[in-house]
Design a protein around this motif. Structure first.
Motif, PDB file in Angstrom:
ATOM      1  N   GLN A   5     -19.615 -21.089 -46.271  1.00 53.30           N
ATOM      2  CA  GLN A   5     -20.885 -20.372 -46.289  1.00 53.30           C
ATOM      3  C   GLN A   5     -20.615 -18.876 -46.138  1.00 53.30           C
ATOM      4  O   GLN A   5     -19.650 -18.473 -45.507  1.00 53.30           O
ATOM      5  CB  GLN A   5     -21.797 -20.848 -45.155  1.00 53.30           C
ATOM      6  N   VAL A   6     -21.482 -18.098 -46.730  1.00 51.38           N
ATOM      7  CA  VAL A   6     -21.326 -16.643 -46.688  1.00 51.38           C
ATOM      8  C   VAL A   6     -21.893 -16.111 -45.380  1.00 51.38           C
ATOM      9  O   VAL A   6     -23.004 -16.440 -44.978  1.00 51.38           O
ATOM     10  CB  VAL A   6     -22.038 -15.981 -47.889  1.00 51.38           C
ATOM     11  N   GLY A   7     -21.105 -15.289 -44.721  1.00 54.66           N
ATOM     12  CA  GLY A   7     -21.548 -14.615 -43.505  1.00 54.66           C
ATOM     13  C   GLY A   7     -21.401 -13.110 -43.689  1.00 54.66           C
ATOM     14  O   GLY A   7     -20.686 -12.633 -44.568  1.00 54.66           O
ATOM     15  N   THR A   8     -22.096 -12.350 -42.863  1.00 53.31           N
ATOM     16  CA  THR A   8     -22.002 -10.891 -42.936  1.00 53.31           C
ATOM     17  C   THR A   8     -21.781 -10.312 -41.542  1.00 53.31           C
ATOM     18  O   THR A   8     -22.157 -10.928 -40.538  1.00 53.31           O
ATOM     19  CB  THR A   8     -23.268 -10.261 -43.530  1.00 53.31           C
ATOM     20  N   VAL A   9     -21.179  -9.160 -41.515  1.00 57.41           N
ATOM     21  CA  VAL A   9     -20.999  -8.398 -40.283  1.00 57.41           C
ATOM     22  C   VAL A   9     -21.680  -7.050 -40.503  1.00 57.41           C
ATOM     23  O   VAL A   9     -21.430  -6.389 -41.507  1.00 57.41           O
ATOM     24  CB  VAL A   9     -19.502  -8.199 -39.959  1.00 57.41           C
ATOM     25  N   SER A  30     -22.320  -0.323 -32.547  1.00 63.69           N
ATOM     26  CA  SER A  30     -22.794  -1.676 -32.252  1.00 63.69           C
ATOM     27  C   SER A  30     -22.462  -2.581 -33.435  1.00 63.69           C
ATOM     28  O   SER A  30     -22.601  -2.187 -34.589  1.00 63.69           O
ATOM     29  CB  SER A  30     -24.292  -1.687 -31.955  1.00 63.69           C
ATOM     30  N   VAL A  31     -22.006  -3.782 -33.099  1.00 59.60           N
ATOM     31  CA  VAL A  31     -21.513  -4.707 -34.122  1.00 59.60           C
ATOM     32  C   VAL A  31     -22.246  -6.038 -33.997  1.00 59.60           C
ATOM     33  O   VAL A  31     -22.318  -6.609 -32.912  1.00 59.60           O
ATOM     34  CB  VAL A  31     -19.987  -4.927 -33.960  1.00 59.60           C
ATOM     35  N   ASP A  32     -22.778  -6.526 -35.113  1.00 66.37           N
ATOM     36  CA  ASP A  32     -23.387  -7.850 -35.163  1.00 66.37           C
ATOM     37  C   ASP A  32     -22.375  -8.778 -35.825  1.00 66.37           C
ATOM     38  O   ASP A  32     -22.167  -8.724 -37.032  1.00 66.37           O
ATOM     39  CB  ASP A  32     -24.680  -7.809 -35.966  1.00 66.37           C
ATOM     40  N   THR A  33     -21.735  -9.611 -35.012  1.00 66.33           N
ATOM     41  CA  THR A  33     -20.670 -10.488 -35.511  1.00 66.33           C
ATOM     42  C   THR A  33     -21.150 -11.916 -35.733  1.00 66.33           C
ATOM     43  O   THR A  33     -20.333 -12.823 -35.831  1.00 66.33           O
ATOM     44  CB  THR A  33     -19.489 -10.494 -34.532  1.00 66.33           C
ATOM     45  N   SER A  34     -22.432 -12.140 -35.842  1.00 65.97           N
ATOM     46  CA  SER A  34     -22.938 -13.503 -36.001  1.00 65.97           C
ATOM     47  C   SER A  34     -22.446 -14.148 -37.298  1.00 65.97           C
ATOM     48  O   SER A  34     -22.344 -15.369 -37.383  1.00 65.97           O
ATOM     49  CB  SER A  34     -24.459 -13.515 -35.949  1.00 65.97           C
ATOM     50  N   GLY A  35     -22.108 -13.350 -38.290  1.00 65.57           N
ATOM     51  CA  GLY A  35     -21.618 -13.886 -39.551  1.00 65.57           C
ATOM     52  C   GLY A  35     -20.236 -14.502 -39.452  1.00 65.57           C
ATOM     53  O   GLY A  35     -19.819 -15.257 -40.336  1.00 65.57           O
ATOM     54  N   VAL A  58     -19.511  -8.279 -46.195  1.00 65.83           N
ATOM     55  CA  VAL A  58     -19.499  -9.727 -46.373  1.00 65.83           C
ATOM     56  C   VAL A  58     -18.182 -10.292 -45.846  1.00 65.83           C
ATOM     57  O   VAL A  58     -17.109  -9.739 -46.071  1.00 65.83           O
ATOM     58  CB  VAL A  58     -19.670 -10.088 -47.861  1.00 65.83           C
ATOM     59  N   VAL A  59     -18.289 -11.421 -45.149  1.00 64.87           N
ATOM     60  CA  VAL A  59     -17.123 -12.149 -44.656  1.00 64.87           C
ATOM     61  C   VAL A  59     -16.723 -13.150 -45.737  1.00 64.87           C
ATOM     62  O   VAL A  59     -17.581 -13.847 -46.294  1.00 64.87           O
ATOM     63  CB  VAL A  59     -17.451 -12.875 -43.335  1.00 64.87           C
ATOM     64  N   ASP A  60     -15.445 -13.220 -46.037  1.00 66.28           N
ATOM     65  CA  ASP A  60     -14.953 -14.152 -47.054  1.00 66.28           C
ATOM     66  C   ASP A  60     -15.357 -15.572 -46.653  1.00 66.28           C
ATOM     67  O   ASP A  60     -15.029 -16.049 -45.559  1.00 66.28           O
ATOM     68  CB  ASP A  60     -13.439 -14.035 -47.171  1.00 66.28           C
ATOM     69  N   GLN A  61     -16.068 -16.277 -47.550  1.00 69.60           N
ATOM     70  CA  GLN A  61     -16.613 -17.588 -47.196  1.00 69.60           C
ATOM     71  C   GLN A  61     -15.552 -18.676 -47.090  1.00 69.60           C
ATOM     72  O   GLN A  61     -15.786 -19.700 -46.452  1.00 69.60           O
ATOM     73  CB  GLN A  61     -17.694 -17.990 -48.190  1.00 69.60           C
TER      74      GLN A  61
END
Length: 150
Positions: free
Chosen positions: A106-110, A94-99, A141-144
């Motif tokens: 802004q910093v997002g995460t997966v 299961s993957v949470d892609t909201s980031g 962390v997703v590159d901001q």
């Protein structure tokens, strides 16, 4: 003379006691060995599932869209589990892609959660479950400053 005879009689009265002791201890030793193998299998599988979750989260975090992240995470988890030699009776990712939807700057995460059902029924140890489901999560962390897909 009577002391010698009584010692000789006592020594011969214990015949067969070693066989009885072996019959009692051997099954206990076998059960202990099977429990050690089951514990080792669960610990080893757990660390390999952790590595699969890390690989899947990293693959998802470099994707530009949610669907691409889902696909990349599933593929990375399956590949990692296969490379590590884990054969799961059932696997779910299961993957949470909201980031991936946060604005640039802004910093997002997966976050990826990998569940794997590890079989234990081949150990033939009474009282153990036939399988155990192990779960591991990892957040990347997703590159901001990276461009995101629409």
């Amino acid at each position: 003379m009577t002391q010698v005879r009584t010692l000789w009689q006592r020594r011969h009265e214990d015949r067969g006691s070693e066989a009885i002791q072996a019959a009692i201890i051997t099954p206990l030793l076998i059960m202990f060995l099977c429990m050690a193998i089951a514990a080792g299998r669960l610990v080893t599988s757990g660390s390999k599932i952790d590595a699969a979750a890390e690989d899947a989260a990293r693959a998802a975090s470099i994707s530009r869209t949610g669907p691409a992240a889902q696909e990349a995470a599933h593929a990375a988890a399956e590949e990692s589990l296969t490379d590590e030699g884990i054969s799961c009776a059932g696997t779910s990712v299961s993957v949470d892609t909201s980031g991936l939807n946060v604005p640039v700057g802004q910093v997002g995460t997966v976050t990826v959660t990998v569940r794997c059902t590890v079989g234990l029924s081949d150990l033939l140890l009474p009282g153990t479950p036939g399988s155990r489901t192990l779960e591991s999560s990892f957040t990347s962390v997703v590159d901001q400053y990276r461009q995101r897909g629409a």
